[in-house]
Scaffold this motif. Structure first.
Motif, PDB file in Angstrom:
ATOM      1  N   PHE A  74     -52.494 -25.460   2.468  1.00 23.43           N
ATOM      2  CA  PHE A  74     -52.528 -24.283   1.606  1.00 23.43           C
ATOM      3  C   PHE A  74     -52.162 -22.972   2.283  1.00 23.43           C
ATOM      4  N   PRO A  75     -52.828 -22.540   3.366  1.00 23.80           N
ATOM      5  CA  PRO A  75     -52.761 -21.124   3.740  1.00 23.80           C
ATOM      6  C   PRO A  75     -51.467 -20.720   4.443  1.00 23.80           C
ATOM      7  N   THR A  76     -51.076 -19.494   4.165  1.00 24.57           N
ATOM      8  CA  THR A  76     -49.944 -18.885   4.857  1.00 24.57           C
ATOM      9  C   THR A  76     -50.080 -17.371   4.756  1.00 24.57           C
ATOM     10  N   ALA A  77     -49.512 -16.679   5.747  1.00 23.09           N
ATOM     11  CA  ALA A  77     -49.450 -15.220   5.705  1.00 23.09           C
ATOM     12  C   ALA A  77     -48.005 -14.753   5.621  1.00 23.09           C
ATOM     13  N   ALA A  78     -47.097 -15.695   5.360  1.00 19.62           N
ATOM     14  CA  ALA A  78     -45.673 -15.391   5.220  1.00 19.62           C
ATOM     15  C   ALA A  78     -45.080 -16.353   4.193  1.00 19.62           C
ATOM     16  N   PRO A  79     -44.001 -15.947   3.510  1.00 18.54           N
ATOM     17  CA  PRO A  79     -43.406 -16.833   2.507  1.00 18.54           C
ATOM     18  C   PRO A  79     -43.003 -18.175   3.112  1.00 18.54           C
ATOM     19  N   ALA A  80     -43.330 -19.247   2.417  1.00 19.13           N
ATOM     20  CA  ALA A  80     -42.977 -20.589   2.860  1.00 19.13           C
ATOM     21  C   ALA A  80     -42.665 -21.429   1.635  1.00 19.13           C
ATOM     22  N   GLY A  81     -41.860 -22.436   1.812  1.00 11.37           N
ATOM     23  CA  GLY A  81     -41.534 -23.333   0.716  1.00 11.37           C
ATOM     24  C   GLY A  81     -40.893 -22.604  -0.452  1.00 11.37           C
ATOM     25  N   ALA A  82     -41.354 -22.928  -1.674  1.00 12.80           N
ATOM     26  CA  ALA A  82     -40.752 -22.365  -2.882  1.00 12.80           C
ATOM     27  C   ALA A  82     -40.917 -20.857  -2.979  1.00 12.80           C
ATOM     28  N   THR A  83     -41.896 -20.295  -2.280  1.00 14.99           N
ATOM     29  CA  THR A  83     -42.091 -18.836  -2.321  1.00 14.99           C
ATOM     30  C   THR A  83     -40.875 -18.104  -1.770  1.00 14.99           C
ATOM     31  N   GLN A  84     -40.138 -18.757  -0.875  1.00 13.79           N
ATOM     32  CA  GLN A  84     -38.959 -18.124  -0.281  1.00 13.79           C
ATOM     33  C   GLN A  84     -37.823 -17.940  -1.287  1.00 13.79           C
ATOM     34  N   GLU A  85     -37.934 -18.598  -2.436  1.00 16.45           N
ATOM     35  CA  GLU A  85     -36.955 -18.369  -3.494  1.00 16.45           C
ATOM     36  C   GLU A  85     -37.206 -17.045  -4.210  1.00 16.45           C
ATOM     37  N   GLU A  86     -38.436 -16.529  -4.088  1.00 14.58           N
ATOM     38  CA  GLU A  86     -38.792 -15.265  -4.731  1.00 14.58           C
ATOM     39  C   GLU A  86     -38.876 -14.104  -3.745  1.00 14.58           C
ATOM     40  N   LEU A  87     -39.249 -14.408  -2.507  1.00  5.32           N
ATOM     41  CA  LEU A  87     -39.335 -13.395  -1.462  1.00  5.32           C
ATOM     42  C   LEU A  87     -38.459 -13.818  -0.292  1.00  5.32           C
ATOM     43  N   THR A  88     -37.523 -12.963   0.080  1.00  5.04           N
ATOM     44  CA  THR A  88     -36.617 -13.290   1.179  1.00  5.04           C
ATOM     45  C   THR A  88     -37.411 -13.507   2.458  1.00  5.04           C
ATOM     46  N   PRO A  89     -37.249 -14.646   3.116  1.00  7.10           N
ATOM     47  CA  PRO A  89     -38.013 -14.900   4.337  1.00  7.10           C
ATOM     48  C   PRO A  89     -37.496 -14.083   5.514  1.00  7.10           C
ATOM     49  N   SER A  90     -38.363 -13.859   6.467  1.00  5.59           N
ATOM     50  CA  SER A  90     -37.953 -13.256   7.729  1.00  5.59           C
ATOM     51  C   SER A  90     -37.632 -14.374   8.718  1.00  5.59           C
ATOM     52  N   SER A  91     -37.227 -13.993   9.900  1.00  5.70           N
ATOM     53  CA  SER A  91     -36.909 -14.994  10.923  1.00  5.70           C
ATOM     54  C   SER A  91     -38.151 -15.728  11.409  1.00  5.70           C
ATOM     55  N   CYS A  92     -39.347 -15.235  11.080  1.00  4.85           N
ATOM     56  CA  CYS A  92     -40.576 -15.926  11.510  1.00  4.85           C
ATOM     57  C   CYS A  92     -41.419 -16.395  10.342  1.00  4.85           C
ATOM     58  N   SER A  93     -40.858 -16.449   9.143  1.00 10.44           N
ATOM     59  CA  SER A  93     -41.624 -16.897   7.970  1.00 10.44           C
ATOM     60  C   SER A  93     -42.003 -18.365   8.135  1.00 10.44           C
TER      61      SER A  93
END
Length: 596
Positions: A74-93
């Motif tokens: 469950f937990p994350t402090a950065a976009p991961a998986g499908a969330t990256q389709e809504e929020l552009t990931p960074s190089s450390c996501s």
């Protein structure tokens, strides 16, 4: 502060502050790809006396026995998986589980991680975000200090520090997390009386701030609260003092462990309003396990209700649908088709019962623990636990409706916060099954005893001791020199003892939110803020354009702020904390002057 720099101060370097840095990196990287001239010269001040990245709650140096109450997937402090389709990931996501696997930590999706490990992940993410920002020309200064007050200038804010020199910033992010609070009500009275009598009283506090060594071996310790903090206390004064849990591989749920004491344990006398601890989470995988489907409280039905009523009443419009979904789930999984899943009885199993002795209540609790362990161990095959997970799924929709301000303020106070919140927390926010198995073993060993429903705590001045009893249990009167409030400090800004929060309220730079209900105004727990990106509202209701709020102090705008975002979650529901951080970054960068 240089006139050529745009300075951002992040006050609080725990999960919310770390998410802000990661979101800032994502936007800096994207703008740098397009054209360097779009980027303003940025300086970021990251300010927190606690360890940066993890903050106090998730300190990597804390006890390895403390567990999260969410599974590793469950937990994350950065976009991961499908969330990256809504929020552009960074190089450390990267999510926690992705990071953990790279570190060689043997967590499966459904395991409950050590909090220290999640803290190490947050520390890593913080360091990666800071390194990435610096590599992209952003100056980052990490300051191990506390901001005690904020003053406003023209397009800048002055930050008074507890120890170091004052700082200035063009924008300020309040990512404060849990802050200390002044005792109030019964806690304040007990604290005062305990001090006069020389008793040992522990006010509500985060577990990393509690000295569990003060509870002496063999001494009674009265405990108020059997939520997650209780389980931290329980494990620290038992396994943390050399006691051992012996596993029976063929044992039935609730009897899979025996406890071998070290002789260094105190005796915990535990009580709560329900008389029981939070119920164990099911072993069924998934944040909302497969097989749980809301057929009544659907998005289409909610949209129709909004079209018809505009503002919804939780009890009238939503609760009947939630109850229907719970009943349908219960029957679909195999519950008695002629029976109803009675939520009140499941939530408060000992209401309207009387026990003739303390021993009779201990036996009732032993049976309750065994049943709770058995239902949790059945996973997706258990009708009761799956009905509870339908309630959990509904809670996610209610959270969204509260954030979108679709529920009336009267109903929010009366229903959602008045009774639904406590009900859903006790049923769906409990510990992993392991903790219930351990508690059952400790109860059999006599290390933990139970007070009874609705216990009353006080001080016996003649004896100079704390006392506690339950009117539902005959002869259940306990005394002790020690008492602990096994709960977090109240998340109420008007009760906060944090210098910064107090100074913001006293100066009128911030005010508590007020809700109208029953023709009266009610002071709420959180700051009064604008819509996203959430900025402070002053005592005169003007917007403080440069001070943003993330996290717990948004309780007036968001019901039930989560401890983490969900890896792959939607930004309108379980990944909202990432969307909040992203919105703040976008607003700050849009207001910052360009290099040109």
């Amino acid at each position: 502060m240089s006139n050529q720099e745009h300075v951002i101060a992040v006050i609080g370097a725990g999960p919310r502050g770390t998410s802000f840095l990661e979101r800032l990196l994502a936007h800096v990287e994207q703008q740098a790809i397009r054209t360097q001239s779009e980027l303003p010269p940025l300086r970021v001040l990251v300010i927190d006396p606690a360890r940066h990245g993890s903050g106090k709650i998730w300190d990597p140096e804390q006890s390895p026995r403390y567990l999260m109450n969410t599974p590793a997937s469950f937990p994350t402090a950065a976009p991961a998986g499908a969330t990256q389709e809504e929020l552009t990931p960074s190089s450390c996501s990267t999510s926690f589980l992705q990071w953990a696997k790279k570190q060689g930590l043997a967590y499966n999706d459904g395991d409950f991680p050590r909090r220290a490990d999640y803290g190490a992940y947050l520390r890593w993410l913080h360091q990666e975000a800071v390194s990435g920002l610096r590599a992209n020309g952003v100056s980052v200064e990490e300051i191990p200090d506390e901001v005690t007050s904020i003053s406003a200038g023209k397009n800048w804010y002055g930050l008074l520090m507890a120890q170091g020199p004052a700082r200035e910033a063009n924008a300020v992010i309040l990512a404060l997390g849990h802050v200390p609070a002044e005792p109030a009500g019964p806690a304040a009275r007990l604290s005062s009386q305990a001090q006069k009598l020389g008793l040992h009283y522990q006010v509500p506090a985060i577990p990393t701030d509690v000295d569990y060594n003060r509870f002496e071996a063999g001494e009674n310790v009265l405990v108020r609260g059997m939520g997650l903090n209780f389980f931290d206390l329980m494990i620290e004064v038992t396994a943390g003092r050399g006691g051992r849990f012996k596993q029976h591989l063929s044992g039935d749920p609730g009897h899979r462990l025996d406890y071998q004491p070290s002789g260094q344990e105190p005796i915990l006398i535990a009580g709560s309003r329900r008389g029981t601890p939070y119920r164990a989470k099911t072993v069924a995988p998934g944040f909302v396990p497969e097989g749980v489907e809301l057929t009544q409280l659907t998005d289409e039905v909610i949209e129709e209700l909004i079209r018809e009523h505009q503002q919804l009443d939780f009890a009238a419009h939503l609760w009947p649908l939630i109850e229907a979904d719970m009943q349908q789930t219960y029957r679909r999984i195999g519950g008695d088709p002629q029976a109803e899943f009675k939520l009140e009885e499941f939530t408060r199993p000992f209401d309207h019962q009387f026990f003739g002795s303390a021993q009779e209540y201990q036996q009732a609790m032993a049976t309750w623990l065994t049943e709770d362990a058995a239902t949790a161990a059945e996973g997706a095959q258990n009708p009761q636990k799956m009905a509870v997970n339908a309630l959990h799924a509904a809670r996610l929709k209610v959270k969204h409706l509260v954030t979108e301000r679709r529920i009336t303020q009267t109903s929010l106070l009366r229903d959602v916060e008045g009774w639904f919140e406590a009900t859903v927390e006790g049923l769906t926010s409990g510990p992993p099954l392991q903790r219930i198995e351990e508690l059952a073993a400790l109860a059999r060993a006599g290390i933990v005893q139970f007070l009874g429903p609705s216990p009353v705590y006080g001080v016996e001045h003649d004896e100079g001791l704390f006392i506690a009893d339950s009117s539902a249990v005959s002869g259940a009167r306990y005394t002790a020199r020690y008492m602990i409030e096994a709960m977090m400090p109240p998340n109420r800004i008007t009760q906060s003892s944090a210098p910064l929060v107090r100074s913001l309220l006293e100066a009128g730079t911030a005010r508590p939110a007020t809700f109208r209900a029953g023709g009266e105004s009610h002071v709420h727990k959180g700051f009064a803020v604008t819509d996203s990106p959430h900025r402070l509202l002053t005592s005169r209701d003007s917007v403080v354009e440069g001070i943003y709020v993330l996290g717990l102090q948004l309780s007036s705008a968001q019901w039930g702020t989560a401890i983490a975002a969900e890896a792959g979650g939607q930004i309108t529901t379980t990944a909202r904390s990432l969307a909040d951080a992203d919105a703040v970054v976008v607003d700050i960068l849009s207001r910052a002057p360009s290099r040109g």
